[in-house]
Write a protein that holds these residues in place. Structure first.
Motif, mmCIF file in Angstrom:
data_model
loop_
_atom_site.group_PDB
_atom_site.id
_atom_site.type_symbol
_atom_site.label_atom_id
_atom_site.label_comp_id
_atom_site.label_asym_id
_atom_site.label_seq_id
_atom_site.Cartn_x
_atom_site.Cartn_y
_atom_site.Cartn_z
ATOM 1 N N PHE A 195 21.175 21.682 -17.716
ATOM 2 C CA PHE A 195 21.152 22.126 -19.226
ATOM 3 C C PHE A 195 21.956 23.488 -19.153
ATOM 4 C CE2 PHE A 195 17.082 19.638 -20.085
ATOM 5 C CZ PHE A 195 17.665 18.678 -20.677
ATOM 6 N N GLU A 214 8.736 17.744 -24.432
ATOM 7 C CA GLU A 214 9.287 17.686 -25.871
ATOM 8 C C GLU A 214 10.625 18.479 -25.550
ATOM 9 O OE1 GLU A 214 6.560 19.223 -28.678
ATOM 10 O OE2 GLU A 214 5.347 17.259 -28.456
ATOM 11 N N ARG A 215 10.616 19.675 -25.046
ATOM 12 C CA ARG A 215 11.516 20.455 -24.755
ATOM 13 C C ARG A 215 12.821 19.661 -24.056
ATOM 14 N NH1 ARG A 215 14.874 23.174 -27.117
ATOM 15 N NH2 ARG A 215 12.932 23.574 -28.361
ATOM 16 N N ARG A 251 13.305 16.651 -23.638
ATOM 17 C CA ARG A 251 13.921 15.593 -24.826
ATOM 18 C C ARG A 251 14.697 16.308 -25.736
ATOM 19 N NH1 ARG A 251 13.122 10.009 -26.057
ATOM 20 N NH2 ARG A 251 14.877 9.950 -27.536
ATOM 21 N N ALA A 252 14.320 17.267 -26.187
ATOM 22 C CA ALA A 252 15.266 18.164 -27.338
ATOM 23 C C ALA A 252 16.562 18.579 -26.655
ATOM 24 C CB ALA A 252 14.299 19.198 -27.903
ATOM 25 N N GLU A 253 16.691 19.063 -25.480
ATOM 26 C CA GLU A 253 17.616 19.757 -24.806
ATOM 27 C C GLU A 253 18.681 18.423 -24.635
ATOM 28 O OE1 GLU A 253 18.598 22.777 -24.428
ATOM 29 O OE2 GLU A 253 16.885 23.288 -25.495
ATOM 30 N N ARG A 254 17.990 17.293 -24.172
ATOM 31 C CA ARG A 254 18.938 16.262 -23.958
ATOM 32 C C ARG A 254 19.470 15.853 -25.195
ATOM 33 N NH1 ARG A 254 18.188 10.661 -23.562
ATOM 34 N NH2 ARG A 254 15.990 10.700 -23.568
ATOM 35 N N ASP A 255 18.714 15.523 -26.403
ATOM 36 C CA ASP A 255 19.371 15.036 -27.709
ATOM 37 C C ASP A 255 20.156 16.018 -28.454
ATOM 38 O OD1 ASP A 255 17.321 12.848 -27.485
ATOM 39 O OD2 ASP A 255 16.119 13.803 -28.931
ATOM 40 N N ASN A 256 19.970 17.360 -28.094
ATOM 41 C CA ASN A 256 20.784 18.579 -28.719
ATOM 42 C C ASN A 256 22.157 18.064 -28.125
ATOM 43 O OD1 ASN A 256 19.084 19.589 -30.258
ATOM 44 N ND2 ASN A 256 18.334 21.169 -28.839
ATOM 45 N N ARG A 257 22.455 17.754 -26.841
ATOM 46 C CA ARG A 257 23.595 17.525 -25.939
ATOM 47 C C ARG A 257 24.216 15.968 -26.396
ATOM 48 N NH1 ARG A 257 20.699 21.289 -24.011
ATOM 49 N NH2 ARG A 257 21.480 23.187 -23.037
ATOM 50 N N SER A 258 23.428 15.173 -27.011
ATOM 51 C CA SER A 258 23.681 13.839 -27.148
ATOM 52 C C SER A 258 23.980 13.151 -25.921
ATOM 53 C CB SER A 258 24.924 13.611 -27.968
ATOM 54 O OG SER A 258 24.498 14.116 -29.260
ATOM 55 N N TRP A 259 23.002 13.328 -24.743
ATOM 56 C CA TRP A 259 23.317 12.912 -23.295
ATOM 57 C C TRP A 259 22.124 11.679 -23.414
ATOM 58 C CZ3 TRP A 259 22.621 17.774 -20.037
ATOM 59 C CH2 TRP A 259 23.933 18.382 -19.812
#
Length: 197
Positions: free
Chosen positions: A71, A22-23, A25-33
């Motif tokens: 990240f 989950e972390r 995925r969240a880090e990737r989503d936060n960066r819109s990667w």
């Protein structure tokens, strides 16, 4: 080990794997990667990232090191963010431990997860184990390694350091590194790190 203890351990590993997935995925989503962008930045295949995010594969220390480097987060921060928020005291029984499914290498986050400037990590590197990390995993932090028990060969770029119990090494400029335990017993060491200014 009793059946109950085995079930608890299995549950804890599963919970930790989900938290890490989950972390990431969240880090990737936060960066819109996209998966492709994270793959290009980390050197980890899209297929592996996808499997990790879906909890279909447990990431190795090397994979987590590459992802955390992409990240711009220390591995300990990525793992702590996957665990929980907390206060200024981290009792040993509450300190998160992550074990590399490939090598048995383990990282115990000693520092409280409250975002302090200094982070302390206790590592146990089993006999005969070699763990590589890319330079990107070190580019945003200052780090020292203090060997508590055993011997550690630390390869930093083209330099090799043979460390014994009591030795402390300050890492130089970020380079690809390898932690090697060539002995026949586990090595335990402390990693102290701060973010680069």
């Amino acid at each position: 080990m009793s059946e109950t203890a085995r079930r608890i351990e299995s549950y804890d590993e599963s919970r930790q794997a989900r938290a890490i997935a989950e972390r990431i995925r969240a880090e990737r989503d936060n960066r819109s990667w996209s998966l492709a962008e994270l793959s290009a930045r980390s050197g980890v295949s899209k297929a592996m990232i996808s499997k990790v995010e879906r909890c279909e594969a447990s990431p190795t220390a090397s994979v987590l090191g590459r992802l955390s480097g992409a990240f711009g987060l220390p591995l300990s921060v990525l793992l702590a963010m996957a665990e929980r928020e907390g206060d200024r005291l981290a009792r040993r029984s509450d300190q998160p431990v992550w074990v590399d499914p490939e090598t048995g290498y383990s990282r115990r986050t000693l520092s409280p997860p409250n975002g302090g400037q200094l982070e302390l990590i206790e590592v146990v590197l089993p006999a005969g184990v070699r763990v590589p990390y890319p330079a990107s995993a070190f580019s945003f932090q200052h780090q020292q390694i203090h060997v508590l028990e055993g011997e550690l060969d630390f390869v930093e770029g083209r330099k090799s350091h043979k460390l014994s119990a009591g030795d402390c090494l300050q890492l130089g400029a970020p380079e690809d590194c390898v932690f090697v335990n060539g002995s026949d017993r586990a090595t335990r060491y402390l990693v102290a790190l701060t973010r680069r200014g």
